[in-house]
Motif scaffolding. Structure first.
Motif, PDB file in Angstrom:
ATOM      1  N   GLU A  64       0.950   4.153  -2.823  1.00  0.00           N
ATOM      2  CA  GLU A  64       0.715   5.562  -2.481  1.00  0.00           C
ATOM      3  C   GLU A  64       1.865   6.438  -2.955  1.00  0.00           C
ATOM      4  N   TYR A 116      -7.612  -0.503  -0.216  1.00  0.00           N
ATOM      5  CA  TYR A 116      -8.323   0.177   0.872  1.00  0.00           C
ATOM      6  C   TYR A 116      -9.629  -0.540   1.212  1.00  0.00           C
ATOM      7  N   ASP A 147     -10.553  -2.214   4.784  1.00  0.00           N
ATOM      8  CA  ASP A 147     -11.805  -1.951   5.504  1.00  0.00           C
ATOM      9  C   ASP A 147     -12.504  -3.256   5.887  1.00  0.00           C
ATOM     10  N   ILE A 159       0.843  -1.200   0.000  1.00  0.00           N
ATOM     11  CA  ILE A 159       0.000   0.000   0.000  1.00  0.00           C
ATOM     12  C   ILE A 159       0.876   1.248   0.000  1.00  0.00           C
TER      13      ILE A 159
END
Length: 71
Positions: free
Chosen positions: A15, A56, A60, A11
């Motif tokens: 990013e 993401y 979650d 991740i």
């Protein structure tokens, strides 16, 4: 459906790549590059955004499962 393992370093790498690509696209000289280079960069930023969104969403899901188990 097979899901890949969600790794925080993946991740973070996505990013960082997204930040680098958007900075590149925001620079005025970006649009002086050849059409193929521009198209490839824009396609890559779209792909990175899709990967980040999927990561993401998975994060979650995992967080929600963790909350249910700890209740």
């Amino acid at each position: 459906m097979f899901r890949t393992i969600l790794r925080p370093d993946r991740i973070a790498a996505l990013e960082e790549e997204h930040r680098r690509l958007t900075d590149q696209i925001a620079a005025p000289e970006f649009y002086l590059e050849g059409q193929d280079a521009i198209a490839a960069t824009l396609a890559r930023v779209d792909a990175v955004q899709d990967e980040l969104l999927a990561a993401y969403e998975r994060l979650d899901e995992l967080n929600a499962r963790s909350k249910i188990r700890s209740s």
